[in-house]
Design a protein around this motif. Structure first.
Motif, PDB file in Angstrom:
ATOM      1  N   LYS A 121     -58.647  38.519 -31.706  1.00  0.00           N
ATOM      2  CA  LYS A 121     -59.181  39.791 -31.200  1.00  0.00           C
ATOM      3  C   LYS A 121     -58.094  40.849 -31.258  1.00  0.00           C
ATOM      4  O   LYS A 121     -56.916  40.564 -31.032  1.00  0.00           O
ATOM      5  CB  LYS A 121     -59.667  39.598 -29.761  1.00  0.00           C
ATOM      6  CG  LYS A 121     -60.674  40.656 -29.331  1.00  0.00           C
ATOM      7  CD  LYS A 121     -61.277  40.308 -27.986  1.00  0.00           C
ATOM      8  CE  LYS A 121     -62.402  41.292 -27.665  1.00  0.00           C
ATOM      9  NZ  LYS A 121     -62.050  42.698 -27.819  1.00  0.00           N
ATOM     10  N   ASN A 167     -66.371  45.901 -30.125  1.00  0.00           N
ATOM     11  CA  ASN A 167     -65.204  44.999 -30.043  1.00  0.00           C
ATOM     12  C   ASN A 167     -64.778  44.681 -31.471  1.00  0.00           C
ATOM     13  O   ASN A 167     -65.626  44.325 -32.313  1.00  0.00           O
ATOM     14  CB  ASN A 167     -65.560  43.697 -29.329  1.00  0.00           C
ATOM     15  CG  ASN A 167     -65.550  43.829 -27.806  1.00  0.00           C
ATOM     16  OD1 ASN A 167     -65.275  42.891 -27.094  1.00  0.00           O
ATOM     17  ND2 ASN A 167     -65.880  45.019 -27.295  1.00  0.00           N
ATOM     18  N   PHE A 181     -66.589  38.606 -26.029  1.00  0.00           N
ATOM     19  CA  PHE A 181     -66.964  40.012 -26.182  1.00  0.00           C
ATOM     20  C   PHE A 181     -66.725  40.661 -24.825  1.00  0.00           C
ATOM     21  O   PHE A 181     -67.266  40.214 -23.801  1.00  0.00           O
ATOM     22  CB  PHE A 181     -68.431  40.137 -26.590  1.00  0.00           C
ATOM     23  CG  PHE A 181     -68.867  41.544 -26.884  1.00  0.00           C
ATOM     24  CD1 PHE A 181     -68.760  42.072 -28.160  1.00  0.00           C
ATOM     25  CD2 PHE A 181     -69.369  42.348 -25.866  1.00  0.00           C
ATOM     26  CE1 PHE A 181     -69.165  43.374 -28.435  1.00  0.00           C
ATOM     27  CE2 PHE A 181     -69.773  43.650 -26.128  1.00  0.00           C
ATOM     28  CZ  PHE A 181     -69.664  44.166 -27.413  1.00  0.00           C
ATOM     29  N   ILE A 185     -76.109  41.641 -29.192  1.00  0.00           N
ATOM     30  CA  ILE A 185     -74.792  41.862 -29.813  1.00  0.00           C
ATOM     31  C   ILE A 185     -74.958  41.655 -31.316  1.00  0.00           C
ATOM     32  O   ILE A 185     -75.369  40.572 -31.762  1.00  0.00           O
ATOM     33  CB  ILE A 185     -73.726  40.891 -29.253  1.00  0.00           C
ATOM     34  CG1 ILE A 185     -73.585  41.065 -27.737  1.00  0.00           C
ATOM     35  CG2 ILE A 185     -72.382  41.140 -29.926  1.00  0.00           C
ATOM     36  CD1 ILE A 185     -72.643  40.056 -27.085  1.00  0.00           C
ATOM     37  N   TYR A 222     -61.863  47.249 -26.259  1.00  0.00           N
ATOM     38  CA  TYR A 222     -63.149  47.758 -26.745  1.00  0.00           C
ATOM     39  C   TYR A 222     -63.015  49.250 -27.000  1.00  0.00           C
ATOM     40  O   TYR A 222     -62.035  49.903 -26.614  1.00  0.00           O
ATOM     41  CB  TYR A 222     -64.277  47.489 -25.736  1.00  0.00           C
ATOM     42  CG  TYR A 222     -63.945  47.880 -24.322  1.00  0.00           C
ATOM     43  CD1 TYR A 222     -63.910  49.233 -23.924  1.00  0.00           C
ATOM     44  CD2 TYR A 222     -63.651  46.917 -23.362  1.00  0.00           C
ATOM     45  CE1 TYR A 222     -63.583  49.591 -22.629  1.00  0.00           C
ATOM     46  CE2 TYR A 222     -63.330  47.271 -22.067  1.00  0.00           C
ATOM     47  CZ  TYR A 222     -63.295  48.607 -21.704  1.00  0.00           C
ATOM     48  OH  TYR A 222     -62.971  48.971 -20.417  1.00  0.00           O
ATOM     49  N   LEU A 233     -68.074  43.869 -33.699  1.00  0.00           N
ATOM     50  CA  LEU A 233     -69.297  43.477 -33.006  1.00  0.00           C
ATOM     51  C   LEU A 233     -69.710  44.620 -32.079  1.00  0.00           C
ATOM     52  O   LEU A 233     -68.858  45.254 -31.434  1.00  0.00           O
ATOM     53  CB  LEU A 233     -69.088  42.194 -32.206  1.00  0.00           C
ATOM     54  CG  LEU A 233     -68.644  40.957 -33.000  1.00  0.00           C
ATOM     55  CD1 LEU A 233     -68.604  39.738 -32.082  1.00  0.00           C
ATOM     56  CD2 LEU A 233     -69.560  40.707 -34.185  1.00  0.00           C
TER      57      LEU A 233
END
Length: 476
Positions: free
Chosen positions: A353, A372, A464, A402, A358, A425
């Motif tokens: 990630k 994200n 997420f 999502i 975000y 996403l």
């Protein structure tokens, strides 16, 4: 042989049985690298392509966790063989022994006649004779050719034959491979022609390890002193002639012919007892079987155990706790290897990630878009290029909320090359209404190859992050 002399049947020599084992081992070693199933080899550790092939299944280098189990399986197998049959690996399978038999017994003795007989390995050729010097040169030349084949065969388990010869033709880009062939060949020439059995005696660590593994039931070539008589007092030889032995020990059957000594490739006298140099080739057993068979008696040198021959306590126990323990360990390792190998993934995927949790954006309809971003590192481990895509599996109750905003269509990945993709996403739904903190939502990413969704598919856990209510209110 299967001939009868005075009621004693002389069995087929162990030497002939060993030759069959050598032919089988050599054939397997030479043929196996050429066999492929679906483009995969039985065993190939390719540093060039960063691949491991095992049992005709291809694994990526990230899946090399299988190698320790393979090594443990190999060493435990050899140790187990030693517990049961002494240095039977050395005498029946080891390439060193096979190569020496090919060079000394086949080339020098049978083909060129440089040596007198296979049964006399102690007498070296008279190199003062010009014809013997020529024969020696021819023998070495023949072995040079065979050593190049052996070196190439060894490297075929690291560079497959389909690439090996192409690489050799391109010297400038593959000089390391060329040098490896010459280096291994040079070592084999020095080892087999000049070092000989001294490698087994002084260099190979296995001869030192074996003494720890032996027990009273380990099967090996043993001289029966109860029948033949005691020939040695420690390291000192007491008798050289039969009449000397009989004068001291009237029951002794040893004829002092020393056939068991002259035939020994490691130059020991088996009548002296267990010695580290013995490789369990059983040449001495064959020699004594022939001599004593002509006298109508059983061999004084047999393949048996201390428990049965020296101590005479009873029959050898093959299925004893130590052997069963090795068997259980080997079976356990094979099961573990099989289970781990069967869980092979046909593609590799790492998900990281991005540092920013975000991003938010207020849409014209009043909804807030939450993104994200992730970095996907994907590798196609198959042998052909394929198209890949992803699917998001959210928790129950959030299905379809999502979505994948980027990439918005499948992409192509070629074999063996890691492909980095930035994946975004997105959601415009109110997934969680929390005033105090951001919410971490567990998700699963399903990655798959188009047209092969059932076979080439992996699942990865990720998260997420959905912002708290105050952040959503401040979105622009």
């Amino acid at each position: 042989m299967s001939e009868k002399t005075k009621g004693i049947k002389i069995p087929t020599p162990w030497r002939i049985k060993r030759y069959y084992a050598y032919v089988m081992a050599t054939t397997i070693a030479l043929v196996l690298p050429w066999i492929t199933v679906g483009g995969n080899h039985f065993f190939l550790l390719s540093f060039d392509k960063l691949k491991l092939h095992l049992a005709f299944v291809q694994y990526d280098m990230q899946e090399l966790y299988l190698m320790p189990f393979l090594l443990m399986l190999m060493f435990l197998g050899i140790f187990g063989m030693t517990v049961v049959g002494g240095r039977v690996f050395c005498g029946w399978v080891c390439p060193q022994t096979v190569f020496r038999v090919i060079y000394r017994d086949l080339i020098e003795t049978k083909i060129l006649g440089l040596r007198g007989r296979i049964k006399n390995k102690q007498k070296e050729p008279d190199m003062s004779k010009p014809e013997n010097k020529v024969k020696k040169a021819i023998a070495i030349a023949m072995w040079v050719v065979l050593s190049l084949v052996a070196a190439s065969d060894f490297l075929w388990f690291f560079v497959p034959p389909e690439d090996f010869f192409t690489y050799l033709a391109d010297f400038n880009n593959h000089w390391t491979l060329f040098g490896s062939v010459l280096g291994i060949s040079a070592f084999l020439i020095y080892d087999i022609v000049f070092m000989k059995e001294n490698f087994c005696i002084y260099v190979c660590p296995y001869s030192r390890v074996q003494s720890v593994l032996y027990d009273e039931h380990t099967v090996m070539a043993l001289y029966d002193e109860h029948r033949g008589g005691v020939i040695y007092d420690g390291h000192d030889k007491k008798y050289s002639k039969q009449k000397e032995i009989v004068a001291d020990q009237p029951h002794a059957e040893c004829t002092a012919c020393e056939s068991c000594v002259t035939v020994c490739p490691t130059h020991i006298d088996i009548r002296q007892g267990l010695q580290l140099e013995c490789i369990n080739c059983l040449e001495c057993v064959d020699a004594c079987t022939t001599v004593m068979g002509k006298l109508g008696k059983k061999s004084l040198v047999t393949w048996s155990s201390d428990y049965e021959i020296v101590e005479q306590k009873g029959k050898t126990k093959y299925f004893r706790p130590k052997v069963l323990a090795y068997g259980a360990l080997l079976i356990g390792l094979m099961v573990i290897l099989g289970v781990m190998g069967s869980t092979k993934e046909h593609m590799l995927l790492n998900i990281n990630k991005e540092t920013r949790l975000y991003s938010t954006k207020l849409l014209p309809d009043g909804k807030v878009r939450v993104d994200n971003a992730y970095e996907f590192l994907l590798q196609n481990t198959e042998s052909e290029k394929m198209k890949f895509y992803f699917e998001v599996i959210p928790p129950k109750g959030m299905e379809g909320k999502i979505i994948i905003a980027k990439p918005n269509k499948p992409f192509t990945a070629v074999p063996g090359i890691k492909k980095k993709k930035i994946v975004v996403l997105r959601t415009t739904e109110m997934l969680v209404n929390d005033d105090r903190k951001d919410t971490i939502i567990p998700i699963t990413i399903r990655a798959y190859a188009l047209g092969h969704e059932d076979r080439i598919v992996v699942f990865r856990k990720s998260t997420f992050v959905f912002p708290k209510a105050s952040v959503l209110k401040q979105a622009k």
